[in-house]
Design a protein around this motif. Structure first.
Motif, PDB file in Angstrom:
ATOM      1  N   ASP A  96       0.822  -1.198   0.000  1.00 23.19           N
ATOM      2  CA  ASP A  96       0.000   0.000   0.000  1.00 23.19           C
ATOM      3  C   ASP A  96       0.868   1.265   0.000  1.00 23.19           C
ATOM      4  N   ALA A  97       0.519   2.216  -0.866  1.00 23.64           N
ATOM      5  CA  ALA A  97       1.307   3.448  -0.998  1.00 23.64           C
ATOM      6  C   ALA A  97       1.274   4.272   0.292  1.00 23.64           C
ATOM      7  N   GLU A  98       0.126   4.322   0.947  1.00 22.96           N
ATOM      8  CA  GLU A  98       0.029   5.110   2.177  1.00 22.96           C
ATOM      9  C   GLU A  98       0.813   4.467   3.315  1.00 22.96           C
ATOM     10  N   LYS A 100       3.566   2.805   2.875  1.00 22.44           N
ATOM     11  CA  LYS A 100       4.953   3.135   2.557  1.00 22.44           C
ATOM     12  C   LYS A 100       5.285   4.577   2.954  1.00 22.44           C
ATOM     13  N   GLU A 101       4.344   5.490   2.734  1.00 27.12           N
ATOM     14  CA  GLU A 101       4.563   6.878   3.119  1.00 27.12           C
ATOM     15  C   GLU A 101       4.685   7.009   4.637  1.00 27.12           C
ATOM     16  N   LEU A 102       3.850   6.277   5.357  1.00 29.48           N
ATOM     17  CA  LEU A 102       3.890   6.346   6.811  1.00 29.48           C
ATOM     18  C   LEU A 102       5.188   5.738   7.343  1.00 29.48           C
ATOM     19  N   ASP A 161       0.577  -5.120   5.016  1.00 31.48           N
ATOM     20  CA  ASP A 161       0.033  -3.787   5.259  1.00 31.48           C
ATOM     21  C   ASP A 161      -0.950  -3.802   6.429  1.00 31.48           C
ATOM     22  N   GLU A 205      -0.635   9.835  13.117  1.00 33.60           N
ATOM     23  CA  GLU A 205      -0.317   8.603  12.397  1.00 33.60           C
ATOM     24  C   GLU A 205      -1.273   7.479  12.782  1.00 33.60           C
ATOM     25  N   ALA A 208      -4.312   7.981  10.757  1.00 33.22           N
ATOM     26  CA  ALA A 208      -4.079   7.589   9.368  1.00 33.22           C
ATOM     27  C   ALA A 208      -4.063   6.074   9.212  1.00 33.22           C
ATOM     28  N   LYS A 211      -7.557   4.624   9.229  1.00 29.07           N
ATOM     29  CA  LYS A 211      -8.221   4.812   7.941  1.00 29.07           C
ATOM     30  C   LYS A 211      -7.740   3.784   6.933  1.00 29.07           C
ATOM     31  N   ILE A 212      -6.435   3.489   6.977  1.00 31.90           N
ATOM     32  CA  ILE A 212      -5.872   2.474   6.087  1.00 31.90           C
ATOM     33  C   ILE A 212      -6.513   1.126   6.359  1.00 31.90           C
TER      34      ILE A 212
END
Length: 216
Positions: A96-98, A100-102, A161, A205, A208, A211-212
């Motif tokens: 998941d892109a989010e 990875k960002e976190l 993830d 975080e 976030a 939500k993920i």
């Protein structure tokens, strides 16, 4: 007789002037030499004196501190270290892109914070570890077990993830709890400022990550 006297007087005056000039030049030379010795001998210590207090103040987190400040640093260091271990496992596993960002945000924030807290403890003359066990009243809540870490390492893709998000929420919850304890009981302004940062950033975080999880 008068001519002899004048010549003698002029001779003595000339000799006196030469001698005075020699003494003056000698004195100047001595002053220059001593001046050079002073600069070369004191410039390095002067620089060290100018920089050392600032470095020491930064390392020790300037201002008074108490046991709560020390415990906060001693406990948050291994807590952050485990978060970084979890983040490293995302490499090649996260999808998941989010997520990875976190993961990148965790690494950017927590690695420098570990360095700060280590510097504080060194400046305070305190050990990095005081043997605080997870079973004690002030244990490090939110720490993952060895099995938790093995399960995370074994996961891949969306499974990773989801597992990462679940574990990191619990981990962050523990860090926020410790930071709130520091806000309440700590004394050192710099340590309390870091506690404020931990509460703010890790609460964001957590939101976030939840939500993920809702969409995975």
């Amino acid at each position: 007789m008068r001519a002899f006297t004048n010549r003698t007087a002029r001779k003595f005056a000339l000799v006196g002037a030469v001698a005075a000039t020699g003494l003056l030049l000698s004195a100047c030379g001595t002053d220059d030499a001593m001046s050079g010795m002073d600069h070369s001998g004191t410039s390095a210590p002067a620089t060290a004196t100018a920089t050392t207090p600032g470095a020491a103040a930064e390392a020790a987190a300037p201002g008074a501190f108490n046991d709560a400040d020390v415990m906060f640093a001693q406990m948050m260091i291994p807590h952050h270290e485990q978060a970084l271990e979890m983040a490293k496992l995302a490499d090649g596993r996260a999808e998941d892109a989010e997520v990875k960002e976190l993961v990148a945000a965790v690494e950017r924030a927590q690695d420098p914070e570990i360095a700060k807290m280590r510097a504080w403890l060194k400046g305070w003359g305190k050990p990095e570890s005081a043997g605080h066990g997870s079973g004690s009243g002030h244990g490090m809540s939110g720490m993952m077990s060895e099995q938790d870490m093995k399960d995370l390492a074994a996961a891949q893709g969306k499974d990773f993830d989801r597992t990462f998000a679940e574990l990191m929420i619990a981990h962050h919850d523990g860090a926020v709890a410790m930071a709130k304890d520091e806000q309440k009981n700590g004394r050192n302004a710099t340590a309390k400022k870091l506690a404020d940062d931990v509460v703010r950033t890790q609460s964001e975080e957590i939101a976030a990550l939840r939500k993920i999880l809702d969409r995975l």
